[in-house]
Design a protein around this motif. Structure first.
Motif, PDB file in Angstrom:
ATOM      1  N   ILE A 274     -22.492 -10.076  10.747  1.00 55.30           N
ATOM      2  CA  ILE A 274     -24.106  -9.633  10.478  1.00 55.30           C
ATOM      3  C   ILE A 274     -24.627  -8.244  11.114  1.00 55.30           C
ATOM      4  O   ILE A 274     -25.233  -7.622  10.414  1.00 55.30           O
ATOM      5  CB  ILE A 274     -24.787 -10.772  10.931  1.00 55.30           C
ATOM      6  CG1 ILE A 274     -24.656 -12.171  10.303  1.00 55.30           C
ATOM      7  CG2 ILE A 274     -26.420 -10.467  10.768  1.00 55.30           C
ATOM      8  CD1 ILE A 274     -25.122 -13.370  10.910  1.00 55.30           C
ATOM      9  N   ARG A 275     -23.953  -8.083  12.269  1.00 54.39           N
ATOM     10  CA  ARG A 275     -24.152  -7.022  13.006  1.00 54.39           C
ATOM     11  C   ARG A 275     -23.701  -5.650  12.431  1.00 54.39           C
ATOM     12  O   ARG A 275     -24.261  -4.742  12.129  1.00 54.39           O
ATOM     13  CB  ARG A 275     -23.466  -7.160  14.135  1.00 54.39           C
ATOM     14  CG  ARG A 275     -23.704  -6.126  15.269  1.00 54.39           C
ATOM     15  CD  ARG A 275     -23.146  -6.575  16.736  1.00 54.39           C
ATOM     16  NE  ARG A 275     -23.981  -7.507  17.450  1.00 54.39           N
ATOM     17  CZ  ARG A 275     -22.972  -8.781  17.869  1.00 54.39           C
ATOM     18  NH1 ARG A 275     -21.873  -8.942  17.698  1.00 54.39           N
ATOM     19  NH2 ARG A 275     -23.662  -9.477  18.591  1.00 54.39           N
ATOM     20  N   ARG A 276     -22.058  -5.634  11.727  1.00 52.35           N
ATOM     21  CA  ARG A 276     -21.546  -4.614  11.211  1.00 52.35           C
ATOM     22  C   ARG A 276     -22.537  -4.428   9.740  1.00 52.35           C
ATOM     23  O   ARG A 276     -22.371  -3.429   9.340  1.00 52.35           O
ATOM     24  CB  ARG A 276     -20.155  -5.073  11.065  1.00 52.35           C
ATOM     25  CG  ARG A 276     -19.301  -5.122  12.256  1.00 52.35           C
ATOM     26  CD  ARG A 276     -18.776  -3.635  12.707  1.00 52.35           C
ATOM     27  NE  ARG A 276     -18.128  -3.505  13.876  1.00 52.35           N
ATOM     28  CZ  ARG A 276     -16.899  -3.676  14.226  1.00 52.35           C
ATOM     29  NH1 ARG A 276     -15.994  -4.201  13.047  1.00 52.35           N
ATOM     30  NH2 ARG A 276     -16.310  -3.659  15.494  1.00 52.35           N
TER      31      ARG A 276
ATOM     32  N   GLU B  22     -32.678  -2.049  20.762  1.00 50.06           N
ATOM     33  CA  GLU B  22     -33.456  -0.812  20.481  1.00 50.06           C
ATOM     34  C   GLU B  22     -33.073   0.333  21.452  1.00 50.06           C
ATOM     35  O   GLU B  22     -32.923   1.413  20.632  1.00 50.06           O
ATOM     36  CB  GLU B  22     -34.934  -0.943  21.018  1.00 50.06           C
ATOM     37  CG  GLU B  22     -35.808  -1.792  20.136  1.00 50.06           C
ATOM     38  CD  GLU B  22     -37.096  -2.349  20.341  1.00 50.06           C
ATOM     39  OE1 GLU B  22     -37.686  -1.851  21.304  1.00 50.06           O
ATOM     40  OE2 GLU B  22     -37.603  -3.409  19.708  1.00 50.06           O
ATOM     41  N   ASP B  23     -32.233   0.147  22.290  1.00 55.17           N
ATOM     42  CA  ASP B  23     -31.632   1.419  22.989  1.00 55.17           C
ATOM     43  C   ASP B  23     -30.357   1.873  22.099  1.00 55.17           C
ATOM     44  O   ASP B  23     -29.456   0.840  22.035  1.00 55.17           O
ATOM     45  CB  ASP B  23     -31.049   0.937  24.456  1.00 55.17           C
ATOM     46  CG  ASP B  23     -30.322   1.975  25.211  1.00 55.17           C
ATOM     47  OD1 ASP B  23     -30.914   2.888  25.585  1.00 55.17           O
ATOM     48  OD2 ASP B  23     -29.086   1.862  25.214  1.00 55.17           O
ATOM     49  N   GLU B  24     -30.180   2.774  21.698  1.00 57.41           N
ATOM     50  CA  GLU B  24     -29.079   3.534  20.873  1.00 57.41           C
ATOM     51  C   GLU B  24     -27.671   3.161  21.379  1.00 57.41           C
ATOM     52  O   GLU B  24     -26.793   2.712  20.692  1.00 57.41           O
ATOM     53  CB  GLU B  24     -29.225   4.995  20.407  1.00 57.41           C
ATOM     54  CG  GLU B  24     -28.334   5.443  19.567  1.00 57.41           C
ATOM     55  CD  GLU B  24     -28.302   4.892  18.085  1.00 57.41           C
ATOM     56  OE1 GLU B  24     -29.474   4.023  17.630  1.00 57.41           O
ATOM     57  OE2 GLU B  24     -27.454   4.929  17.464  1.00 57.41           O
ATOM     58  N   ALA B  25     -27.477   3.403  22.831  1.00 48.86           N
ATOM     59  CA  ALA B  25     -26.274   3.265  23.370  1.00 48.86           C
ATOM     60  C   ALA B  25     -25.868   1.828  23.331  1.00 48.86           C
ATOM     61  O   ALA B  25     -24.598   1.432  23.012  1.00 48.86           O
ATOM     62  CB  ALA B  25     -26.188   3.673  24.748  1.00 48.86           C
ATOM     63  N   ASP B  26     -26.989   0.844  23.468  1.00 44.64           N
ATOM     64  CA  ASP B  26     -26.669  -0.499  23.458  1.00 44.64           C
ATOM     65  C   ASP B  26     -26.232  -0.932  22.081  1.00 44.64           C
ATOM     66  O   ASP B  26     -25.165  -1.790  21.868  1.00 44.64           O
ATOM     67  CB  ASP B  26     -27.950  -1.577  23.886  1.00 44.64           C
ATOM     68  CG  ASP B  26     -27.836  -1.412  25.446  1.00 44.64           C
ATOM     69  OD1 ASP B  26     -26.994  -0.787  26.232  1.00 44.64           O
ATOM     70  OD2 ASP B  26     -29.089  -1.900  25.847  1.00 44.64           O
TER      71      ASP B  26
ATOM     72  N   ARG C 144     -25.002   0.841  19.542  1.00 41.30           N
ATOM     73  CA  ARG C 144     -23.692   1.327  19.379  1.00 41.30           C
ATOM     74  C   ARG C 144     -22.571   0.400  19.873  1.00 41.30           C
ATOM     75  O   ARG C 144     -21.603   0.094  19.463  1.00 41.30           O
ATOM     76  CB  ARG C 144     -23.478   2.732  19.783  1.00 41.30           C
ATOM     77  CG  ARG C 144     -24.008   3.935  18.738  1.00 41.30           C
ATOM     78  CD  ARG C 144     -23.912   3.639  17.409  1.00 41.30           C
ATOM     79  NE  ARG C 144     -22.752   3.198  16.705  1.00 41.30           N
ATOM     80  CZ  ARG C 144     -22.724   2.874  15.406  1.00 41.30           C
ATOM     81  NH1 ARG C 144     -23.604   2.970  14.790  1.00 41.30           N
ATOM     82  NH2 ARG C 144     -21.528   2.245  14.842  1.00 41.30           N
ATOM     83  N   ALA C 145     -22.836   0.082  21.465  1.00 40.97           N
ATOM     84  CA  ALA C 145     -21.741  -0.764  21.805  1.00 40.97           C
ATOM     85  C   ALA C 145     -21.512  -1.885  21.097  1.00 40.97           C
ATOM     86  O   ALA C 145     -20.551  -2.677  21.241  1.00 40.97           O
ATOM     87  CB  ALA C 145     -22.096  -0.757  23.269  1.00 40.97           C
ATOM     88  N   SER C 146     -22.722  -2.650  20.869  1.00 44.00           N
ATOM     89  CA  SER C 146     -22.496  -3.980  20.070  1.00 44.00           C
ATOM     90  C   SER C 146     -21.939  -3.714  18.769  1.00 44.00           C
ATOM     91  O   SER C 146     -21.091  -4.596  18.344  1.00 44.00           O
ATOM     92  CB  SER C 146     -23.993  -4.724  20.233  1.00 44.00           C
ATOM     93  OG  SER C 146     -24.843  -4.226  19.336  1.00 44.00           O
ATOM     94  N   VAL C 147     -22.384  -2.666  18.079  1.00 41.88           N
ATOM     95  CA  VAL C 147     -21.920  -2.667  16.592  1.00 41.88           C
ATOM     96  C   VAL C 147     -20.146  -2.452  16.601  1.00 41.88           C
ATOM     97  O   VAL C 147     -19.406  -2.909  16.028  1.00 41.88           O
ATOM     98  CB  VAL C 147     -22.639  -1.450  15.808  1.00 41.88           C
ATOM     99  CG1 VAL C 147     -21.672  -1.179  14.717  1.00 41.88           C
ATOM    100  CG2 VAL C 147     -23.890  -2.163  15.553  1.00 41.88           C
TER     101      VAL C 147
ATOM    102  N   PRO D 169     -20.252  -7.058  23.486  1.00 42.35           N
ATOM    103  CA  PRO D 169     -20.199  -7.447  24.830  1.00 42.35           C
ATOM    104  C   PRO D 169     -21.100  -8.590  24.867  1.00 42.35           C
ATOM    105  O   PRO D 169     -22.348  -8.747  24.316  1.00 42.35           O
ATOM    106  CB  PRO D 169     -20.761  -6.212  25.677  1.00 42.35           C
ATOM    107  CG  PRO D 169     -20.340  -4.913  24.704  1.00 42.35           C
ATOM    108  CD  PRO D 169     -20.540  -5.472  23.384  1.00 42.35           C
ATOM    109  N   LEU D 170     -20.492  -9.640  25.754  1.00 42.15           N
ATOM    110  CA  LEU D 170     -21.282 -10.902  25.656  1.00 42.15           C
ATOM    111  C   LEU D 170     -22.599 -10.845  26.426  1.00 42.15           C
ATOM    112  O   LEU D 170     -23.074 -10.086  27.541  1.00 42.15           O
ATOM    113  CB  LEU D 170     -20.679 -11.807  26.745  1.00 42.15           C
ATOM    114  CG  LEU D 170     -20.853 -13.381  26.223  1.00 42.15           C
ATOM    115  CD1 LEU D 170     -20.450 -13.853  24.903  1.00 42.15           C
ATOM    116  CD2 LEU D 170     -19.876 -14.203  27.354  1.00 42.15           C
TER     117      LEU D 170
END
Lengths: 453, 288
Positions: A151-153, B241-245, B247-250, B224-225
């Protein structure tokens, strides 16, 4: 009995003039690239070139191309995709919708989730092309809620595609508009059934609808709707770029193209193998390094738990829509679950029955009640309290569910039981061994059958 | 139906013999005989919805995604779970008010789907696949082991039960799950719907011990959990909302060896699909 550990055929040794390679990465060909999910990578590897080409043609041309390619639905039923698209009305009296079924949950099935994680843009591009072909301006991707990373991707891919002009208003200057919404489900296997999915997407309990009317006539919000599986739609950009004849260089006359086979269970190297339709288990086992630790094969499913099981007799059945059906099963989702000799068939069947009982939506009586009683009987048998008469009762209940339930969930629920008893009746009888001496138990009144003792 | 009921329907029992059912059996003390504690038998549905004040804008944003507002219900239920860690009566009323539905309509939907929890979830939700294939590979053992390991006072932690104060740091809710669509990576566990693949009983125990200790082990596939409530916020369609967070999650890992097995085999052996023809024009169709 054949020995799956030492396949007699070596795919690499055969003449390869007109035969495709054993593994034909098309949908999976970008998966090895670093950050394969990013727009940048996607654009470097032919990404969105098919969209430009498609927008240069007419919707009718795209539908004709997909028809000519012979692409069949990858969600299990195998309905020709181009024919399905052609059911959409040519006028736009009501809005048209494209809905992607990404509610992957059939036990054993694990192809769409890796695809959406590794290459979400291929699905997005396919959605834009298919929506253009069907004159839809709103597309929904219904992803099962547990697939959070997909969903994220997908959301990230939609965001990138929109910023680059591949989505939104006046796509690439064509005048065609499309919005895509990624919608998370909430944990219900039944929502993989297309009309239940529509009800769920409308914010209701996911229960199937009566057909007809078919979704092309009255689908989402009562408007013309086409529902396609992820893998089906992700195949479309490649067909647009390569053409129908290229697509047909893989697979068989009636089941063309490549297909992601997901091999799981007791094999040395489980995983995703994209091979031409018609590949056999013997060939897949060769790719997957054979049976784990050399323990022989006992039973397997060609396409998820709803497809009747096969045994070692079926190693050379071509796994395409006709081949699997001809051997008494179904191709399903090409979720090849492999079980070795250590696994009890009645146990496996009981576990699957528990699944269907849990996931039955409760709308129709044969499925709701049937799956409850089937599970109760199987649990009792596994508990050592079964009788040979239970086997007949199971088959009788199955007979009363198959073809009589509202949707295919009921049909799927009986598959493991009837095929399990067909090939492994002795194992079910063995569970009753200690009760067979007791004639009263063996001839117990049918009125008591299934009751928990 | 009039008072002509003879009472024969129930095999001669006195039930139904009177003019009405109530005349026959008299009043029942519903609260007195209920197996459910009285505070759960809500008679008047007036809840304090102030806990949701912070998500009103988000709820409205969800509605705007759809041609028909009711389609927003599933994401909105995920949204209320991100606040309370469950779907409470107040959460149901909040959704009903936002979508102009009856609370009963929302309840009917909320109770249908497995992912909507009626009891407050722990900081982390640990889902163990116990469907046939994972179970055959060890999933049943993992689930049993975790139940024993997380149990207290000699009692196993059961399905949908929580160890620790629900929602407090280190609290963990355990559940057995149906097929999680990672069969080539079984036995599989999800924590807050991020994948922890190829588990064993020992690795699963180490995983929940880390969660209990407040650590955030990295999933094998996923972002990241964080915690259950953040996952629910994402399921509602709201991302960091934070761009770095973000990107890290995607960009969290996804390419397991198993996922890439076929593609890698093809690369190693030089296997490819046939190249596209030089020209593949779209087919000609009759102009309508």
């Amino acid at each position: 009995m054949t020995t799956p550990n030492t396949p007699s055929q070596n795919p690499t040794a055969e003449p390869t003039i007109n035969k495709p390679a054993p593994v034909t990465p098309v949908l999976t060909k970008r998966w090895l690239s670093p950050t394969s999910w990013s727009l940048k990578t996607y654009e470097q590897l032919e990404g969105y070139s098919a969209l430009r080409k498609a927008l240069g043609g007419t919707p009718e041309q795209i539908v004709e191309l997909v028809k000519a390619s012979g692409l069949r639905g990858r969600g299990g039923a195998g309905f020709p995709a181009g024919v399905k698209w052609s059911f959409m009305p040519p006028n736009e009296d009501k809005p048209h919708y494209l809905v992607i079924n990404a509610d992957e949950g059939e036990p054993g099935t694990c192809k769409d989730i890796p695809l959406m994680m590794a290459d979400p843009h291929s699905l997005i591009e396919g959605c834009v092309i298919a929506s253009y072909a069907m004159r839809a301006h709103h597309c929904f991707i219904y992803v099962r809620g547990e697939a959070l990373h997909c969903i994220r991707r997908l959301n990230a891919a939609v965001r990138e595609a929109k910023a680059a002009g591949y989505l939104g208003r006046d796509i690439l200057g064509s005048g065609f508009d499309l919005e895509i919404v990624v919608h998370a489900g909430a944990g219900a296997y039944i929502c993989g059934e297309e009309t239940a999915l529509l009800d769920s997407l409308e914010g209701r309990r996911g229960q199937p609808r009566l057909k007809p009317p078919f979704p092309a006539a009255a689908g989402l919000y009562g408007a013309p709707t086409t529902i396609n599986n992820v893998e089906t739609i992700a195949s479309v950009p490649f067909i647009v770029n390569g053409g129908a004849d290229w697509f047909r260089t893989m697979g068989t006359e009636k089941s063309p193209g490549p297909k992601i086979y997901s091999i799981s269970g007791h094999v040395t190297n489980p995983g995703q193998f994209e091979a031409p339709l018609g590949t056999t288990l013997r060939e897949l086992l060769e790719m997957a390094g054979g049976m784990k630790d050399g323990v022989p094969l006992k039973f397997w499913t060609p396409g998820g738990s709803s497809t009747p099981m096969f045994t070692a007799e079926h190693l050379d059945v071509p796994l395409d829509f006709e081949g699997a059906a001809g051997a008494g099963s179904m191709l399903g989702t090409t979720a090849v679950m492999v079980f070795n000799e250590t696994v009890s068939v009645p146990w496996a069947v009981m576990k699957w029955s528990q699944f269907y009982e849990h996931e039955s939506c409760g709308k129709c009586t044969p499925c709701r009640e049937g799956t409850y009683w089937l599970t109760g009987i199987l649990e009792r048998m596994l508990d050592g309290k079964g009788t040979p008469g239970d086997i007949d009762t199971l088959l009788d209940i199955c007979d009363n569910i198959l073809g009589r339930s509202f949707c295919a969930l009921g049909d799927g629920a009986v598959s493991p039981i009837t095929s399990g008893i067909k090939y492994f009746r002795d194992e079910f009888l063995a569970l009753c061994a200690k009760n067979t001496g007791d004639q009263n138990a063996a001839t117990a009144s049918p009125a008591l059958a299934g009751a928990h003792s | 139906m009039t008072g002509s009921n003879t009472g024969s329907t129930y095999g001669g029992s006195s039930v139904g013999a009177g003019t009405t059912h109530q005349e026959t059996v008299g009043d029942t003390d519903v609260l007195g005989i209920s197996p459910v504690a009285a505070e759960h038998l809500v008679t008047e549905f007036v809840e304090d919805l102030s806990v949701f004040d912070g998500i009103v804008a988000k709820a409205r944003a969800i509605v705007l995604r759809y041609p028909d507002s009711r389609s927003a219900l599933l994401p909105m239920l995920h949204l209320v779970q991100s606040v309370e860690g469950r779907v409470s009566q107040a959460g149901i009323q909040f959704c009903a008010a936002q979508l102009d539905l009856a609370p009963a309509e929302v309840s009917a939907v909320a109770t249908f789907y497995t992912m909507y929890k009626r009891k407050t979830c722990g900081e982390h939700l640990v889902s163990v696949c116990t469907n046939t294939l994972c179970a055959a590979l060890g999933g049943d053992d993992i689930y049993n082991k975790l139940g024993e390991h997380l149990g207290e006072d000699g009692k196993k932690l059961g399905h949908n039960e929580t160890v620790g104060e629900p929602g407090a740091p280190g609290s963990v809710t355990l559940e057995h799950a149906e097929c999680l669509a990672a069969c080539d990576l079984g036995p599989v566990i999800q924590v807050n719907y991020e994948y922890f693949d190829n588990q064993t009983a020992d690795s699963a125990v180490a995983l929940v011990d880390a969660l209990r200790a407040g650590e955030k082990p990295a999933p094998t596939r996923g972002a990241p959990l964080r915690d259950f409530r953040t996952a629910e916020l994402e399921l509602a369609g709201f991302w960091p909302e934070d761009e770095a967070d973000y990107r890290a999650s995607v960009d969290g890992p996804s390419a397991a060896v198993e996922t890439l097995r076929g593609a890698k085999l093809a690369e190693d052996r030089g296997w490819t699909a046939k190249p596209y023809p030089a020209k593949a024009p779209l087919p000609e169709v009759e102009k309508k």
